[in-house]
Design a protein around this motif. Structure first.
Motif, PDB file in Angstrom:
ATOM      1  N   ARG A  46      77.066-102.044  21.302  1.00 18.55           N
ATOM      2  CA  ARG A  46      78.062-101.287  22.063  1.00 18.55           C
ATOM      3  C   ARG A  46      78.399 -99.970  21.373  1.00 18.55           C
ATOM      4  NH1 ARG A  46      79.896-106.641  22.573  1.00 18.55           N
ATOM      5  NH2 ARG A  46      79.923-107.399  24.730  1.00 18.55           N
ATOM      6  N   ARG A  47      78.243 -99.940  20.064  1.00 22.29           N
ATOM      7  CA  ARG A  47      78.559 -98.724  19.307  1.00 22.29           C
ATOM      8  C   ARG A  47      77.384 -97.753  19.278  1.00 22.29           C
ATOM      9  NH1 ARG A  47      83.479 -96.548  17.677  1.00 22.29           N
ATOM     10  NH2 ARG A  47      83.073 -95.011  16.049  1.00 22.29           N
ATOM     11  N   ILE A  48      76.193 -98.298  19.174  1.00 24.01           N
ATOM     12  CA  ILE A  48      74.971 -97.496  19.143  1.00 24.01           C
ATOM     13  C   ILE A  48      74.089 -97.960  20.285  1.00 24.01           C
ATOM     14  CG2 ILE A  48      72.946 -96.809  17.810  1.00 24.01           C
ATOM     15  CD1 ILE A  48      74.489 -97.420  15.259  1.00 24.01           C
ATOM     16  N   LYS A  49      74.092 -97.223  21.384  1.00 20.99           N
ATOM     17  CA  LYS A  49      73.325 -97.624  22.562  1.00 20.99           C
ATOM     18  C   LYS A  49      71.991 -96.882  22.569  1.00 20.99           C
ATOM     19  CE  LYS A  49      77.201 -98.886  25.561  1.00 20.99           C
ATOM     20  NZ  LYS A  49      76.782-100.290  25.690  1.00 20.99           N
ATOM     21  N   ILE A  50      70.909 -97.640  22.420  1.00 21.94           N
ATOM     22  CA  ILE A  50      69.570 -97.040  22.464  1.00 21.94           C
ATOM     23  C   ILE A  50      69.147 -97.036  23.928  1.00 21.94           C
ATOM     24  CG2 ILE A  50      67.265 -97.049  21.466  1.00 21.94           C
ATOM     25  CD1 ILE A  50      69.501 -96.974  19.382  1.00 21.94           C
ATOM     26  N   ASN A  51      69.495 -95.958  24.635  1.00 23.75           N
ATOM     27  CA  ASN A  51      69.367 -95.955  26.090  1.00 23.75           C
ATOM     28  C   ASN A  51      68.113 -95.298  26.621  1.00 23.75           C
ATOM     29  OD1 ASN A  51      71.637 -97.404  26.838  1.00 23.75           O
ATOM     30  ND2 ASN A  51      72.972 -95.616  26.774  1.00 23.75           N
TER      31      ASN A  51
END
Length: 219
Positions: free
Chosen positions: A96-101
């Motif tokens: 949720r803090r680092i979203k690899i989108n």
């Protein structure tokens, strides 16, 4: 939408982790609302030989300041084997803090390098997308797999396999474009030593829309 652990494909391509996990097979209604506030800061993660540790360090430090919407760029001179290692590292921090989108245009989303190992075996796949093999001599093999359900006494189809080798990447890409229209999926097999630039150049020649790629290492 994919909910990790609820659908088979989510084990590889899952994107969302539910706060409350619904029972598999039940129906749920979802309502999404945006509060109008920017909650994530965009971050471009550039990964290349000799510089990946520093890049991951910068990412983690930046995440202490703001939640991040991360786009991953893996350099052309990165080996396939190292790209798989990067993918495992990305899987651990995707949260949720680092979203690899997303990935750099023309590249591959990192989960493409983390397929289920059982999918190496054709009998374990739900469908039979074409297979692509990048050969050490620079050639490319395309394998078409068809299912024959004519024997009603069998619960599994008989598989027909046809492999063709191409010296020209353009000709191989044209064949893959035709075959992949059926499943919008391609399975790629290559040595860990193959450079990512070779994959990117091949993808650029594909005319069909292939939305799902899975990569497997082989010697």
């Amino acid at each position: 939408m994919q909910l990790d652990g609820n659908f088979g494909q989510s084990e590889s391509y899952g994107r969302f982790t539910p706060v409350r996990k619904p029972v598999k097979g039940t129906r749920r209604k979802f309502t999404f609302a945006w509060g109008g506030r920017k909650t994530f800061e965009k971050f471009r993660l550039e990964l290349s030989p000799g510089k990946s540790s520093a890049a991951f360090g910068d990412l983690k430090r930046k995440a202490l300041e703001h939640p991040l919407d991360v786009t991953v760029c893996i350099s052309r001179d990165t080996s396939f084997g190292d790209a798989v290692k990067y993918a495992h590292a990305l899987e651990k921090i995707d949260s949720r803090r680092i979203k690899i989108n997303s990935c750099e245009p023309g590249q591959f989303y990192y989960r493409a390098f983390l397929p289920l190992e059982k999918w190496r075996e054709r009998q374990n796949r739900l469908s039979q997308p074409p297979e692509v093999r990048f050969l050490s001599d620079g050639g490319v093999e395309i394998t078409e797999i068809t299912e024959d359900w004519s024997d009603e006494t069998k619960i599994e189809p008989a598989l027909g396999v046809k492999t063709e080798k191409f010296a020209s990447p353009e000709a191989a890409a044209a064949t893959l474009s035709r075959l992949a229209e059926r499943t919008s999926t391609a399975l790629v097999f290559a040595s860990p030593a193959v450079k990512m630039g070779r994959f990117y150049d091949f993808k650029a020649k594909i005319q069909a829309k292939i939305s799902i790629w899975y990569f497997f290492t082989e010697n």
